[in-house]
Design an enzyme around this catalytic site. Structure first.
Site, PDB file in Angstrom:
ATOM      1  N   ARG A 231      -0.047 -56.601  -7.120  1.00 43.55           N
ATOM      2  CA  ARG A 231      -0.326 -56.097  -8.709  1.00 43.55           C
ATOM      3  C   ARG A 231       0.161 -54.631  -8.443  1.00 43.55           C
ATOM      4  O   ARG A 231       0.631 -54.910  -9.941  1.00 43.55           O
ATOM      5  CB  ARG A 231      -1.910 -56.102  -8.556  1.00 43.55           C
TER       6      ARG A 231
ATOM      7  N   CYS B  47       1.875 -53.663 -11.974  1.00 41.72           N
ATOM      8  CA  CYS B  47       1.634 -52.156 -13.337  1.00 41.72           C
ATOM      9  C   CYS B  47       2.538 -51.907 -12.873  1.00 41.72           C
ATOM     10  O   CYS B  47       2.748 -51.257 -14.255  1.00 41.72           O
ATOM     11  CB  CYS B  47       0.500 -51.686 -12.113  1.00 41.72           C
TER      12      CYS B  47
ATOM     13  N   HIS C  51      -6.768 -48.194 -17.742  1.00 45.53           N
ATOM     14  CA  HIS C  51      -8.354 -49.426 -17.010  1.00 45.53           C
ATOM     15  C   HIS C  51      -9.073 -47.868 -16.943  1.00 45.53           C
ATOM     16  O   HIS C  51     -10.489 -48.714 -16.316  1.00 45.53           O
ATOM     17  CB  HIS C  51      -7.366 -49.325 -15.355  1.00 45.53           C
TER      18      HIS C  51
ATOM     19  N   CYS D 153      -2.494 -44.528 -14.218  1.00 46.76           N
ATOM     20  CA  CYS D 153      -3.522 -45.909 -13.846  1.00 46.76           C
ATOM     21  C   CYS D 153      -4.825 -45.535 -15.229  1.00 46.76           C
ATOM     22  O   CYS D 153      -4.952 -46.785 -15.792  1.00 46.76           O
ATOM     23  CB  CYS D 153      -3.692 -46.409 -13.087  1.00 46.76           C
TER      24      CYS D 153
END
Lengths: 284, 125
Positions: free
Chosen positions: A241, A245, A202, A198
């Site tokens: 979501r 991802c 991000h 992640c």
């Protein structure tokens, strides 16, 4: 000469990247340290962007996309679901009780406190989980987790909480820490055939373009969920979501409301403490 | 999911077999590299399902590139040794463990033959 210069720069960048990765994965930090470091990382990356702006995702850091988004928000695509959510929220169950009976303050203005660690049930509980527990406790069937009615109800509850700062209590007990650490590990662990964490997108690359799209900063992600995504053509919860991802990096997604995603939401939300709830949101 | 990846790998095996046949008839330039190798490499590099290199790298001839990673220019100066360039595509995490670049060879995202072709394409940029 030039070549060796490029090489040196590349090496330096690589080293910085490696050290950065190692530092963020280090164990000897407390959740409070993590929160501090997390915020500072983004403050440094996007000088001048105030904490609360991170609740607007990409639109908080990119002026050009913000204009399109603001135009969309004038007639928000989540409005129909919001009205439906309010109606569902206020419709009594067959036994005459309502959702309000399952929450503090009748369920109004409380989104900012979710997810939370329940001492009684020794686990992290998400808003959607408590909505469904409320239903089953009152003799109703549980709703599907990722979209539809549950997203509508969650959207209404977020809407009544707009402007309240996210307030996840700092994990302190051993069990709270263990849920938090599980979430943190999920965030920083590389996964899937594409081998991405992640954080790779991000955190490390927030604000950069992936093809024609700007990667959003993880700070503030949770504030605007559930979200209406143009890509979905509907509303979806945080766990919908997360699944998307994980699939994008070609990893098997975990089920919505699995302990893994609950732990991730716990970490992810704690990192956004202090940012105002502004859900439901609309995204690309 | 697993079945999907099996289909994908079967497809890529077939693709490689076809590619292999094509190579036999390709004309070889003075440098020892056929033009069709470079073209095939470019196709794989630009394909969203294969290399998808444009997601992160700016590359001559590609539209809407990302800027996550350095533009692919002056590659022969940056990688005088073609084998090192190939190794980087095969698994960039060897050189830098937190690299966001997918390990195309180690995770079998594309086949070894496809990595060879992509290497030919990238090397001449």
């Amino acid at each position: 000469m030039k070549v060796s210069k490029i090489k040196k720069t590349l090496l330096a960048l690589t080293a910085a990247g490696v050290l950065g990765g190692a530092a963020s994965n280090a164990v000897a930090t407390t959740p409070e340290d993590d929160l501090q470091n997390f915020r500072e990382y983004f403050y440094k990356k996007f000088p001048g962007v105030p904490l609360n702006e991170y609740g607007n995702g990409v639109y908080g850091i990119d002026q050009a996309s913000r204009q399109t988004w603001e135009a969309i928000e004038e007639f928000p695509p989540y409005e129909i679901d919001l009205e439906k959510g309010e109606e569902l929220f206020n419709t009594p169950f067959a036994n005459g009780k309502t959702y309000a009976s399952c929450f503090k303050n009748g369920g109004i203005g409380i989104r900012q406190n979710f997810p939370f660690y329940s001492k009684e049930h020794k686990q992290v509980k998400t808003l959607e989980q408590v909505i469904n527990e409320c239903r089953t406790r009152n003799g109703e069937k549980a709703l599907g987790w990722k979209k539809g009615d549950i997203a509508a109800i969650s959207a209404y509850m977020a809407y009544t909480s707009r402007g309240k700062a996210i307030h996840i209590k700092t994990p302190t007990t051993a069990d709270e820490i263990s849920w938090y650490e599980r979430g943190r590990k999920h965030f920083y662990a590389k996964r899937g055939q594409l081998n991405m964490s992640c954080a790779n997108c991000h955190q490390d690359n927030a604000g950069n373009y992936i093809r024609a799209d700007i990667l959003s900063p993880a700070l503030g992600h949770v504030s605007h969920f559930p979200v209406y995504r143009a890509k979905w053509g509907s509303m979806g919860t945080m766990h919908r979501r997360y699944g998307g991802c994980n699939k994008q990096v070609r990893a098997l997604p975990f089920p919505a409301q699995s302990d893994e995603y609950k732990a991730l939401e716990y970490f992810h939300s704690y990192m956004s403490n202090g940012i105002e709830v502004n859900g439901p949101g609309s995204r690309k | 999911m697993r079945r999907f990846s099996r289909i994908v790998s079967t497809t890529s095996i077939i693709a490689v077999a076809i590619t292999g046949l094509g190579l036999a008839s390709a004309t070889v330039s003075a440098a020892g590299t056929s033009k069709s190798d470079i073209e095939k490499g470019q196709e794989i590099a630009f394909s969203r399902k294969k290399g998808n290199c444009l997601a992160c790298h700016k590359i001559k001839g590609g539209k809407l590139p990302g800027n996550i990673a350095p533009p692919l220019v002056a590659m022969q100066q940056r990688f005088p040794d073609k084998a090192k360039l190939r190794a980087q595509i095969f698994d960039s995490t060897v050189a830098s463990p937190n690299s966001i670049m997918p390990p195309f060879g180690r995770h079998k995202i594309i086949s070894g033959k496809e990595i060879d072709l992509v290497t030919e394409f990238i090397y001449q940029l």
